[in-house]
Scaffold this motif. Structure first.
Motif, mmCIF file in Angstrom:
data_model
loop_
_atom_site.group_PDB
_atom_site.id
_atom_site.type_symbol
_atom_site.label_atom_id
_atom_site.label_comp_id
_atom_site.label_asym_id
_atom_site.label_seq_id
_atom_site.Cartn_x
_atom_site.Cartn_y
_atom_site.Cartn_z
ATOM 1 N N THR A 106 43.054 -24.960 -21.784
ATOM 2 C CA THR A 106 42.499 -24.377 -20.559
ATOM 3 C C THR A 106 42.822 -22.886 -20.468
ATOM 4 O OG1 THR A 106 42.676 -26.489 -19.406
ATOM 5 C CG2 THR A 106 42.482 -24.525 -18.034
ATOM 6 N N LEU A 107 44.071 -22.509 -20.753
ATOM 7 C CA LEU A 107 44.464 -21.104 -20.680
ATOM 8 C C LEU A 107 43.678 -20.244 -21.666
ATOM 9 C CD1 LEU A 107 48.340 -21.174 -20.281
ATOM 10 C CD2 LEU A 107 46.708 -20.091 -18.751
ATOM 11 N N ARG A 150 40.695 -20.868 -22.986
ATOM 12 C CA ARG A 150 39.287 -20.787 -22.545
ATOM 13 C C ARG A 150 39.132 -19.847 -21.353
ATOM 14 N NH1 ARG A 150 39.198 -26.489 -22.568
ATOM 15 N NH2 ARG A 150 38.841 -26.372 -20.337
ATOM 16 N N LYS A 151 40.019 -19.966 -20.377
ATOM 17 C CA LYS A 151 39.918 -19.107 -19.200
ATOM 18 C C LYS A 151 40.170 -17.647 -19.568
ATOM 19 C CE LYS A 151 40.710 -22.190 -15.320
ATOM 20 N NZ LYS A 151 41.459 -22.399 -14.073
ATOM 21 N N ASN A 152 41.109 -17.403 -20.474
ATOM 22 C CA ASN A 152 41.378 -16.031 -20.896
ATOM 23 C C ASN A 152 40.151 -15.430 -21.586
ATOM 24 O OD1 ASN A 152 43.357 -13.840 -21.074
ATOM 25 N ND2 ASN A 152 43.155 -14.145 -23.275
ATOM 26 N N GLN A 153 39.429 -16.250 -22.344
ATOM 27 C CA GLN A 153 38.193 -15.781 -22.971
ATOM 28 C C GLN A 153 37.140 -15.479 -21.899
ATOM 29 O OE1 GLN A 153 37.406 -19.059 -25.595
ATOM 30 N NE2 GLN A 153 38.596 -18.185 -27.284
ATOM 31 N N ASP A 154 37.017 -16.350 -20.906
ATOM 32 C CA ASP A 154 36.031 -16.157 -19.840
ATOM 33 C C ASP A 154 36.337 -14.924 -18.985
ATOM 34 O OD1 ASP A 154 34.707 -18.427 -20.646
ATOM 35 O OD2 ASP A 154 35.402 -19.679 -18.988
ATOM 36 N N TYR A 155 37.618 -14.744 -18.647
ATOM 37 C CA TYR A 155 38.001 -13.674 -17.725
ATOM 38 C C TYR A 155 38.420 -12.391 -18.437
ATOM 39 C CZ TYR A 155 37.907 -17.185 -14.039
ATOM 40 O OH TYR A 155 37.517 -18.151 -13.148
ATOM 41 N N VAL A 171 44.828 -31.749 -6.630
ATOM 42 C CA VAL A 171 46.255 -31.497 -6.810
ATOM 43 C C VAL A 171 46.536 -31.246 -8.285
ATOM 44 C CG1 VAL A 171 48.557 -32.543 -6.685
ATOM 45 C CG2 VAL A 171 46.969 -32.806 -4.765
ATOM 46 N N GLU A 172 45.948 -32.042 -9.169
ATOM 47 C CA GLU A 172 46.159 -31.853 -10.606
ATOM 48 C C GLU A 172 45.682 -30.468 -11.046
ATOM 49 O OE1 GLU A 172 44.882 -33.625 -14.966
ATOM 50 O OE2 GLU A 172 44.262 -34.705 -13.183
ATOM 51 N N ASP A 173 44.511 -30.054 -10.594
ATOM 52 C CA ASP A 173 44.001 -28.725 -10.938
ATOM 53 C C ASP A 173 44.966 -27.637 -10.463
ATOM 54 O OD1 ASP A 173 41.660 -29.812 -12.015
ATOM 55 O OD2 ASP A 173 40.542 -29.576 -10.139
ATOM 56 N N SER A 174 45.460 -27.787 -9.248
ATOM 57 C CA SER A 174 46.378 -26.792 -8.684
ATOM 58 C C SER A 174 47.670 -26.720 -9.481
ATOM 59 C CB SER A 174 46.685 -27.107 -7.220
ATOM 60 O OG SER A 174 45.520 -26.991 -6.438
ATOM 61 N N LEU A 175 48.196 -27.873 -9.863
ATOM 62 C CA LEU A 175 49.427 -27.893 -10.667
ATOM 63 C C LEU A 175 49.207 -27.264 -12.036
ATOM 64 C CD1 LEU A 175 50.778 -31.438 -9.752
ATOM 65 C CD2 LEU A 175 51.839 -29.242 -9.178
ATOM 66 N N MET A 176 48.070 -27.569 -12.659
ATOM 67 C CA MET A 176 47.768 -26.979 -13.970
ATOM 68 C C MET A 176 47.621 -25.465 -13.854
ATOM 69 S SD MET A 176 47.801 -29.350 -16.316
ATOM 70 C CE MET A 176 46.765 -28.886 -17.697
ATOM 71 N N ASP A 177 46.926 -25.003 -12.821
ATOM 72 C CA ASP A 177 46.766 -23.560 -12.622
ATOM 73 C C ASP A 177 48.109 -22.888 -12.369
ATOM 74 O OD1 ASP A 177 44.035 -23.598 -13.017
ATOM 75 O OD2 ASP A 177 43.531 -23.527 -10.880
ATOM 76 N N LEU A 178 48.957 -23.543 -11.594
ATOM 77 C CA LEU A 178 50.276 -22.992 -11.302
ATOM 78 C C LEU A 178 51.091 -22.837 -12.590
ATOM 79 C CD1 LEU A 178 52.239 -22.033 -9.149
ATOM 80 C CD2 LEU A 178 52.872 -24.402 -8.752
ATOM 81 N N MET A 179 51.071 -23.855 -13.430
ATOM 82 C CA MET A 179 51.767 -23.744 -14.716
ATOM 83 C C MET A 179 51.161 -22.627 -15.559
ATOM 84 S SD MET A 179 52.677 -27.625 -15.960
ATOM 85 C CE MET A 179 50.982 -28.185 -15.987
ATOM 86 N N GLY A 180 49.840 -22.522 -15.518
ATOM 87 C CA GLY A 180 49.162 -21.480 -16.283
ATOM 88 C C GLY A 180 49.583 -20.095 -15.832
ATOM 89 N N TYR A 181 49.635 -19.873 -14.526
ATOM 90 C CA TYR A 181 50.048 -18.560 -14.024
ATOM 91 C C TYR A 181 51.512 -18.272 -14.345
ATOM 92 C CZ TYR A 181 45.632 -17.665 -11.709
ATOM 93 O OH TYR A 181 44.309 -17.425 -11.461
ATOM 94 N N CYS A 182 52.347 -19.294 -14.389
ATOM 95 C CA CYS A 182 53.742 -19.090 -14.798
ATOM 96 C C CYS A 182 53.811 -18.654 -16.265
ATOM 97 C CB CYS A 182 54.561 -20.358 -14.567
ATOM 98 S SG CYS A 182 54.860 -20.706 -12.821
#
Length: 93
Positions: free
Chosen positions: A16-17, A19-24, A62-73
């Motif tokens: 996910t990280l 892919r998102k880094n490529q998108d953003y 909740v799962e999406d939020s937790l995954m995003d939180l880990m990603g931002y960390c």
């Protein structure tokens, strides 16, 4: 909790990280640690709303939020590493 169950989560997070880094285009790094803190604060606020208020999400679970939180960390750790590397390079010059 096992090594395998942790690996399953971190593998999904890694994909996910990347892919998102490529998108953003690395936009999460543009504002440094302060910007990263804002992203983390937003995610914690979102998670709090979902958990404490038991809101039914329209978009993000909740799962999406937790995954995003880990990603931002993880992004924060990368930013910190970049800042430390830049600081070390300036010391050498």
């Amino acid at each position: 909790m096992t090594k395998e169950s942790i690996q399953k989560i971190t593998d999904k997070l890694t994909e996910t990280l990347v892919r998102k880094n490529q998108d953003y285009g690395g936009a999460s790094f543009d504002l440094g640690m302060q910007g990263n803190f804002v992203h983390i604060y937003d995610k914690v606020s979102r998670l709090r709303s979902l958990v404490w208020n038991k809101n039914s999400p329209n978009f993000e679970s909740v799962e999406d939020s937790l995954m995003d939180l880990m990603g931002y960390c993880i992004i924060g750790l990368h930013i910190l590493e970049q800042e430390n590397t830049s600081s070390d390079e300036q010391k050498i010059e």
